[in-house]
Enzyme design. Structure first.
Site, mmCIF file in Angstrom:
data_model
loop_
_atom_site.group_PDB
_atom_site.id
_atom_site.type_symbol
_atom_site.label_atom_id
_atom_site.label_comp_id
_atom_site.label_asym_id
_atom_site.label_seq_id
_atom_site.Cartn_x
_atom_site.Cartn_y
_atom_site.Cartn_z
ATOM 1 N N GLY A 350 0.844 -1.189 0.000
ATOM 2 C CA GLY A 350 0.000 0.000 0.000
ATOM 3 C C GLY A 350 0.872 1.228 0.000
ATOM 4 O O GLY A 350 2.103 1.124 0.058
ATOM 5 N N GLY A 353 1.110 8.623 3.101
ATOM 6 C CA GLY A 353 1.639 9.963 2.965
ATOM 7 C C GLY A 353 3.149 10.031 2.856
ATOM 8 O O GLY A 353 3.694 10.969 2.306
ATOM 9 N N PHE A 354 3.831 9.042 3.382
ATOM 10 C CA PHE A 354 5.287 9.120 3.388
ATOM 11 C C PHE A 354 5.921 8.338 2.251
ATOM 12 O O PHE A 354 7.082 8.523 1.949
ATOM 13 C CB PHE A 354 5.847 8.605 4.716
ATOM 14 C CG PHE A 354 5.538 9.496 5.870
ATOM 15 C CD1 PHE A 354 6.329 10.595 6.139
ATOM 16 C CD2 PHE A 354 4.460 9.241 6.687
ATOM 17 C CE1 PHE A 354 6.048 11.421 7.206
ATOM 18 C CE2 PHE A 354 4.177 10.059 7.757
ATOM 19 C CZ PHE A 354 4.969 11.164 8.022
ATOM 20 N N LYS A 372 9.223 0.297 4.183
ATOM 21 C CA LYS A 372 8.633 1.574 3.781
ATOM 22 C C LYS A 372 9.698 2.428 3.121
ATOM 23 O O LYS A 372 10.747 2.667 3.708
ATOM 24 C CB LYS A 372 8.061 2.266 5.020
ATOM 25 C CG LYS A 372 7.332 3.544 4.716
ATOM 26 C CD LYS A 372 6.583 4.010 5.947
ATOM 27 C CE LYS A 372 5.170 4.334 5.583
ATOM 28 N NZ LYS A 372 4.328 4.720 6.680
ATOM 29 N N ASP A 468 0.534 10.427 14.790
ATOM 30 C CA ASP A 468 -0.266 10.049 13.628
ATOM 31 C C ASP A 468 -1.113 8.828 13.974
ATOM 32 O O ASP A 468 -1.153 7.852 13.232
ATOM 33 C CB ASP A 468 0.634 9.812 12.416
ATOM 34 C CG ASP A 468 -0.131 9.956 11.099
ATOM 35 O OD1 ASP A 468 -1.295 10.410 11.145
ATOM 36 O OD2 ASP A 468 0.429 9.608 10.056
HETATM 37 N N1 LIG Z 1 4.326 -3.537 9.090
HETATM 38 C C1 LIG Z 1 3.391 -3.724 8.167
HETATM 39 N N2 LIG Z 1 2.929 -4.963 7.927
HETATM 40 C C2 LIG Z 1 1.960 -5.166 6.989
HETATM 41 N N3 LIG Z 1 1.401 -4.183 6.251
HETATM 42 C C3 LIG Z 1 1.810 -2.934 6.444
HETATM 43 C C4 LIG Z 1 2.831 -2.633 7.401
HETATM 44 N N4 LIG Z 1 3.051 -1.291 7.371
HETATM 45 C C5 LIG Z 1 2.196 -0.792 6.458
HETATM 46 N N5 LIG Z 1 1.456 -1.762 5.877
HETATM 47 C C6 LIG Z 1 0.455 -1.594 4.821
HETATM 48 O O1 LIG Z 1 0.847 -0.568 3.952
HETATM 49 C C7 LIG Z 1 -0.179 0.406 3.822
HETATM 50 C C8 LIG Z 1 0.434 1.785 3.656
HETATM 51 O O2 LIG Z 1 1.004 2.205 4.863
HETATM 52 P P1 LIG Z 1 1.412 3.685 5.114
HETATM 53 O O3 LIG Z 1 1.853 3.794 6.530
HETATM 54 O O4 LIG Z 1 2.382 4.092 4.067
HETATM 55 O O5 LIG Z 1 0.084 4.515 4.856
HETATM 56 P P2 LIG Z 1 -0.981 5.078 5.852
HETATM 57 O O6 LIG Z 1 -0.817 4.437 7.178
HETATM 58 O O7 LIG Z 1 -2.304 4.983 5.171
HETATM 59 O O8 LIG Z 1 -0.649 6.618 5.957
HETATM 60 P P3 LIG Z 1 0.486 7.321 6.842
HETATM 61 O O9 LIG Z 1 1.510 7.738 5.877
HETATM 62 O O10 LIG Z 1 -0.210 8.457 7.477
HETATM 63 O O11 LIG Z 1 1.016 6.352 7.850
HETATM 64 C C9 LIG Z 1 -1.009 0.264 5.096
HETATM 65 O O12 LIG Z 1 -2.337 0.622 4.866
HETATM 66 C C10 LIG Z 1 -0.888 -1.221 5.416
HETATM 67 O O13 LIG Z 1 -1.902 -1.935 4.763
HETATM 68 MG MG LIG Z 2 0.951 4.322 8.134
#
Ligand SMILES: Nc1ncnc2c1ncn2[C@@H]1O[C@H](COP(=O)(O)OP(=O)(O)OP(=O)(O)O)[C@@H](O)[C@H]1O
Ligand SMILES: [Mg+2]
Ligand SMILES: *[C@@H]1O[C@H](CO)[C@@H](O)[C@H](O)[C@H]1NC(C)=O
Ligand SMILES: *[C@@H]1O[C@H](CO)[C@@H](O)[C@H](O)[C@H]1NC(C)=O
Ligand SMILES: *[C@@H]1O[C@H](CO)[C@@H](O)[C@H](O)[C@H]1NC(C)=O
Ligand SMILES: *[C@@H]1O[C@H](CO)[C@@H](O)[C@H](O)[C@H]1NC(C)=O
Ligand SMILES: *[C@@H]1O[C@H](CO)[C@@H](O)[C@H](O)[C@H]1NC(C)=O
Ligand SMILES: CC(=O)N[C@H]1CO[C@H](CO)[C@@H](O)[C@@H]1O
Length: 667
Positions: A350, A353-354, A372, A468
């Site tokens: 997925g 924002g970052f 990430k 956040d």
């Molecule tokens: N440790 C992890 N294990 C499994 N899936 C993850 C993990 N971290 C993130 N994800 C998946 O990746 C997606 C994107 O995460 P991301 O943190 O970039 O976006 P967000 O949480 O929607 O926004 P933000 O940037 O505010 O955190 C999440 O919605 C999740 O489904």
């Molecule tokens: Mg996130």
């Protein structure tokens, strides 16, 4: 021994070059030849310098600067103003067709200090056109300045006291063999020769141009009637003036000959220093080599490219000395690349924002990770940030997503977390196609995340703010335990590692009203976000839902209104059954309301919330009375019309962002 021989060899070559060039300077004050400038004592200023090989560099790739070089003696123009000069120059542009402003051969009463860019270092905004300048110049102009009426960005012109040329022509030379004019590109990096002659009797200036090695063309490029007797004063300096503007070139003079009263002596082009080659001129050189050689080269280069450059580039990363102490948390990019099979789309979990999040399996340990990729422009603040995430990496709590480590590349930071097999909570709450979590599961998740936040706020050695908190940052492990993720990232903005942060703040709907006003994150702003999170878990919808009926758009307002009417349970998620829901549901909704209080001091602490959830404290409803609805915050929120936008004044706002410090000093 071998090394020693090599040194003495280069020494003797050096001595020979020196000897040749000293004799080159004939030593006369007004009749001189420089075949290269080793040993000359030209008077230089600005960017001008003489390279070890004798090349006179007028400008390097510095913008908005000038460079001058003058023959060290004044020349007497009293009896007659005739003169003859020739020089070889080369202009190497920073990039093809992105070139600096050019240079000029100048005759002036003193050393001149003009402005850069279109002024060519000759004049400035106040003295253009003034007859008191007494300046004669032949400009080799590589930039079109409309204010001075330039015809193009590749011309030669005759200037007197002004940068509006008396006459100018696009660079070209008369090709004797073919009987036609061939055009030249001044900024090609190729050496070219200029001849300038002034006949004081005929009152005539001739300027010719040709590629180096071509004999002087019979037909000059410019030829004009001009009386310089009024321009020249008795004693004049001769030299060169060059400038760069916002675009830059390296401008070189390879050799120069001048004669007052008489024809300038020929330059010996075999003795001129070479011009540093650019990619551009190398390429052209390549064309002159036979086709077969070319093909072999291409094959070799392709092989080299594949074997060396691509492989190296692919795994390129940045490692600095100070990172040594974080060794155990440092991942190599190669390992991460292999873990995700090259960051394929297939592995994409997925994006937020970052940046994007990828799933991967570390090859050595077979551990599943989520990686990430955060892009950032500068390295500013990176050291502090890494120090901080390294310290947060030690932070272990059963309701937090463990941070395994990081990796740095140019313009990019990679964070490695444990993989959470059941993804993020938002998908279970708001996605109607997916299975819904039971209230018991949800309540357990709330307790877990509450305890993680209480730990960050009160139990860790420093106060750590998450900043956040929201459903998408709550991840679910194999047993559907809630785990708080993404702490620390907000901090990256603070250290200035991500640009355009003037004042961006959290995710809309989770933003405490005082945060938008003061920009200062506190434990109470985290509590506010946790309140919004509790409400979304209980009600099964996002904090702001523009498609809802007007009174329901803002979740907090709706829940508060229902609470006032005594129908608070109507707001609970309709997809939940009515087993043991009631008691805990009411508690969660009321706690959520309390945390959403517009006044930070009225919000409870995480510790208190946790006690209430665990049944160790009883919620006092008193605080909910006189709960003023903050009208200004509400309208600001509606204005965006979508629950996932971000309040920001940046042009392309990231979804999440931050202010102040993650680790604050007081409690
Ligand atoms: N440790 C992890 N294990 C499994 N899936 C993850 C993990 N971290 C993130 N994800 C998946 O990746 C997606 C994107 O995460 P991301 O943190 O970039 O976006 P967000 O949480 O929607 O926004 P933000 O940037 O505010 O955190 C999440 O919605 C999740 O489904
Ligand atoms: Mg996130
Ligand atoms: C250009 O020359 C100046 C003066 O010699 C020097 O200070 C500067 O570092 C040089 N810049 C580049 C990009 O080479
Ligand atoms: C000027 O010319 C005269 C005669 O032609 C000569 O005697 C004199 O030395 C010259 N002066 C200079 C400064 O060259
Ligand atoms: C322009 O140049 C002249 C002569 O060098 C100098 O006296 C004057 O101060 C300069 N003006 C500006 C604005 O730089
Ligand atoms: C510079 O001086 C010339 C001659 O006086 C004049 O024609 C021209 O307009 C001036 N250009 C600028 C930009 O001042
Ligand atoms: C070549 O250029 C010169 C100078 O600009 C010009 O006088 C001449 O007519 C041109 N000759 C041809 C054949 O175009
Ligand atoms: C690489 C490139 O664009 N070169 C061009 C630069 O400008 C000259 C003259 O305008 C062209 O002839 C080149 O093709």
């Amino acid at each position: 021994m071998a090394l020693h021989m090599k040194t003495s060899e280069t020494m003797s070559t050096f001595v020979i070059i020196l000897a040749l060039n000293f004799t080159a300077l004939l030593g006369q004050r007004d009749n001189f030849v420089y075949n290269g400038f080793i040993g000359s004592n030209l008077q230089l200023d600005g960017l001008a310098e003489i390279k070890l090989n004798g090349l006179l560099q007028l400008t390097n790739l510095t913008n908005q600067q000038t460079g001058h070089a003058y023959h060290p003696f004044v020349i007497n123009f009293k009896n007659s103003s005739s003169f003859s000069t020739t020089f070889v120059f080369a202009i190497v542009a920073e990039m093809p067709n992105r070139t600096g402003h050019g240079f000029a051969f100048t005759i002036s009463p003193s050393h001149i200090g003009g402005s850069p860019a279109e002024y060519l270092g000759i004049l400035n905004i106040t003295n253009n056109g003034s007859s008191s300048n007494h300046i004669f110049a032949i400009e080799v102009d590589t930039s079109r300045s409309l204010e001075f009426g330039d015809k193009d960005n590749n011309h030669v012109g005759i200037d007197v006291n002004s940068l509006n040329s008396i006459e100018s022509a696009t660079a070209a030379y008369f090709n004797e063999k073919e009987g036609k004019n061939d055009s030249l590109y001044l900024s090609s990096g190729d050496p070219m020769q200029v001849w300038i002659d002034y006949d004081a009797v005929k009152k005539r200036v001739d300027v010719a141009l040709a590629p180096m090695g071509v004999t002087r063309p019979r037909i000059p490029l410019l030829s004009t009637q001009l009386d310089l007797s009024l321009v020249f004063v008795d004693q004049m300096y001769v030299g060169f003036s060059a400038s760069n503007g916002n675009l830059q070139s390296s401008q070189y003079i390879l050799g120069w000959s001048f004669n007052k009263d008489g024809e300038a002596q020929n330059l010996d082009i075999t003795r001129l220093p070479p011009v540093p080659r650019t990619k551009q001129s190398k390429r052209r050189h390549g064309q002159t080599i036979g086709l077969s050689v070319g093909i072999v080269m291409v094959v070799l280069i392709a092989l080299f490219w594949e074997l060396y450059i691509v492989r190296r580039k692919r795994y390129d990363e940045i490692r600095e000395d100070w990172e040594k102490e974080y060794g155990p948390q440092r991942f190599s990019y190669k390992d991460l690349y292999k873990a995700t099979e090259g960051f394929k789309d297939k592995a994409l979990l997925g994006s937020g924002g970052f940046g994007k999040v990828y799933r991967g399996t570390l090859q050595k340990s077979k551990v599943k990770v989520a990686i990430k990729r955060v892009s950032h422009e500068s390295t500013q603040g990176m050291k502090e940030f890494i120090a901080e995430i390294a310290s947060l990496g030690k932070l272990r709590h059963r309701n937090m997503v463990p941070l395994q480590g990081y990796c740095r590349r140019s313009g990019e930071l990679l964070l490695v977390y444990d993989y959470m097999s059941n993804g993020s909570l938002d998908q279970y709450l708001f996605n109607n196609e997916r299975l819904k979590l039971s209230w018991t599961q949800r309540y357990k998740i709330l307790q877990g995340i509450g305890s993680a936040l209480a730990y960050l706020h009160e139990e860790w050695e420093q106060v750590v703010l998450h900043r956040d908190v929201k459903a998408s940052n709550v991840l679910l492990d194999g047993e559907f335990n809630g785990r708080l993720g993404d702490f620390g990232l907000a901090r990256l903005y603070d250290h200035g590692a991500i640009p355009q942060t003037t004042h961006v703040v959290g995710t809309l709907g989770y933003l405490a009203p005082e945060l938008t006003r003061t920009g200062k994150a506190t434990t109470k702003t985290d509590v506010f976000a946790f309140g919004a999170f509790m409400l979304e878990v209980a009600c099964g919808r996002r904090p702001i839902e523009p498609q809802e009926l007007p009174e329901k758009i803002i979740l907090v307002d709706w829940v508060h209104e229902c609470w006032r009417k005594g129908t608070i349970l109507e707001t609970s998620d309709p997809s939940l059954g009515d087993d043991d829901v009631v008691e805990h549901m009411e508690l969660v909704l009321k706690l959520g309301l309390l945390c959403s209080h517009p006044l930070p001091d009225a919000r409870p602490s995480m510790r208190y919330i946790l006690h209430c959830l665990d049944g160790e404290a009883v919620l006092s409803e008193q605080a909910l009375e006189g709960f003023p609805i903050d009208a200004s915050a509400a309208t600001a929120v509606i204005g965006y019309g979508s629950s996932s936008v971000v309040a920001s004044n940046a042009s392309s706002p990231p979804q999440s962002c931050s202010v102040n410090s993650l680790v604050s000093s007081g409690r």
